[in-house]
Write a protein that holds these residues in place. Structure first.
Motif, short mmCIF file in Angstrom:
data_model
loop_
_atom_site.label_atom_id
_atom_site.label_comp_id
_atom_site.label_asym_id
_atom_site.label_seq_id
_atom_site.Cartn_x
_atom_site.Cartn_y
_atom_site.Cartn_z
N ARG A 229 0.83 -1.21 0.00
CA ARG A 229 0.00 0.00 0.00
C ARG A 229 0.86 1.25 0.00
NH1 ARG A 229 -3.56 -0.97 4.95
NH2 ARG A 229 -2.09 -2.62 5.31
N PHE A 230 1.94 1.21 0.77
CA PHE A 230 2.86 2.33 0.82
C PHE A 230 3.46 2.60 -0.56
CE2 PHE A 230 7.04 4.15 1.11
CZ PHE A 230 6.85 5.22 1.96
N LYS A 231 3.92 1.54 -1.22
CA LYS A 231 4.52 1.69 -2.55
C LYS A 231 3.51 2.28 -3.53
CE LYS A 231 6.97 -0.85 -6.15
NZ LYS A 231 7.53 -2.15 -6.53
N ARG A 232 2.27 1.84 -3.44
CA ARG A 232 1.21 2.36 -4.32
C ARG A 232 1.01 3.87 -4.10
NH1 ARG A 232 -3.75 0.68 -6.89
NH2 ARG A 232 -4.37 2.58 -7.92
N ILE A 233 1.02 4.27 -2.85
CA ILE A 233 0.88 5.70 -2.52
C ILE A 233 2.07 6.48 -3.08
CG2 ILE A 233 0.92 7.37 -0.62
CD1 ILE A 233 -0.76 5.24 0.96
N ARG A 234 3.27 5.95 -2.89
CA ARG A 234 4.47 6.61 -3.40
C ARG A 234 4.39 6.79 -4.91
NH1 ARG A 234 8.80 4.98 -5.95
NH2 ARG A 234 8.58 2.76 -5.49
N LEU A 235 4.00 5.72 -5.60
CA LEU A 235 3.91 5.78 -7.06
C LEU A 235 2.78 6.71 -7.51
CD1 LEU A 235 4.55 2.02 -7.92
CD2 LEU A 235 6.13 3.96 -8.22
N ASP A 236 1.66 6.71 -6.80
CA ASP A 236 0.55 7.61 -7.12
C ASP A 236 0.97 9.08 -6.99
OD1 ASP A 236 -1.13 5.50 -7.67
OD2 ASP A 236 -2.27 5.66 -5.80
N GLN A 237 1.91 9.34 -6.07
CA GLN A 237 2.41 10.70 -5.89
C GLN A 237 3.58 11.00 -6.84
OE1 GLN A 237 3.16 11.88 -1.83
NE2 GLN A 237 1.24 11.00 -1.11
N ASN A 238 3.92 10.01 -7.68
CA ASN A 238 4.99 10.18 -8.67
C ASN A 238 6.33 10.53 -8.02
OD1 ASN A 238 5.90 10.02 -11.32
ND2 ASN A 238 5.61 12.21 -11.67
N VAL A 239 6.66 9.81 -6.95
CA VAL A 239 7.91 10.02 -6.22
C VAL A 239 8.76 8.77 -6.39
CG1 VAL A 239 8.93 10.45 -3.95
CG2 VAL A 239 6.74 11.51 -4.54
N SER A 240 9.99 8.95 -6.82
CA SER A 240 10.89 7.80 -6.97
C SER A 240 11.43 7.39 -5.61
CB SER A 240 12.06 8.16 -7.90
OG SER A 240 12.95 9.07 -7.25
N GLN A 241 11.95 6.19 -5.54
CA GLN A 241 12.57 5.73 -4.30
C GLN A 241 13.73 6.64 -3.92
OE1 GLN A 241 13.57 1.61 -5.22
NE2 GLN A 241 11.85 0.90 -3.98
N SER B 200 7.04 12.18 4.92
CA SER B 200 7.53 12.69 3.64
C SER B 200 6.51 12.55 2.52
CB SER B 200 8.82 11.96 3.25
OG SER B 200 9.84 12.27 4.18
N LEU B 201 5.58 11.62 2.67
CA LEU B 201 4.51 11.46 1.68
C LEU B 201 3.20 12.11 2.15
CD1 LEU B 201 5.00 7.81 0.36
CD2 LEU B 201 5.66 9.96 -0.74
N ASN B 202 3.29 12.92 3.20
CA ASN B 202 2.10 13.59 3.77
C ASN B 202 1.03 12.59 4.19
OD1 ASN B 202 3.10 16.27 3.41
ND2 ASN B 202 2.65 16.07 1.23
N ARG B 203 1.46 11.49 4.80
CA ARG B 203 0.52 10.47 5.25
C ARG B 203 0.68 10.15 6.75
NH1 ARG B 203 -2.62 8.13 1.00
NH2 ARG B 203 -3.52 7.08 2.78
N ALA B 204 1.24 11.07 7.51
CA ALA B 204 1.42 10.83 8.95
C ALA B 204 0.09 10.57 9.64
CB ALA B 204 2.14 12.00 9.60
#
Length: 97
Positions: free
Chosen positions: A20-32, A66-70
């Motif tokens: 789920r975290f990876k999906r959120i990161r990708l949805d926000q278009n943020v690379s690792q 960092s992904l605004n999901r705190a």
């Protein structure tokens, strides 16, 4: 006292959170790489988390911020009723008679 039977393993929980975290990161278009730099979490730790679900709580919190999901942590271990902090605490019983 018997333990509650959980139908999901700790590994399954960790992997589900990582997916789920990876999906959120990708949805926000943020690379690792971008997220590692932004959060201060090493790229290796981020990669291990997304592939195996292994990460420290401290690093997970940094990544979430960092992904605004705190705010996602707000529902973790919710207590069903409000606790009256003015009442003295009682110790749990040891389960022996």
């Amino acid at each position: 006292m018997s333990l509650v039977n959980n139908l999901i393993s700790p590994l399954d929980i960790r992997v589900s959170i990582a997916d789920r975290f990876k999906r959120i990161r990708l949805d926000q278009n943020v690379s690792q790489e971008q997220l590692a730099e932004r959060s201060g979490v090493s790229l290796g730790s981020l990669r291990r988390f997304e592939s195996k679900g292994e990460i420290s709580l401290k690093s997970l919190v940094r990544l979430a911020i960092s992904l605004n999901r705190a705010q996602d942590f707000d529902s973790l271990f919710q207590i069903a009723e409000e606790i009256d902090l003015s009442k003295p605490r009682q110790r749990a019983s040891r389960g022996t008679k």
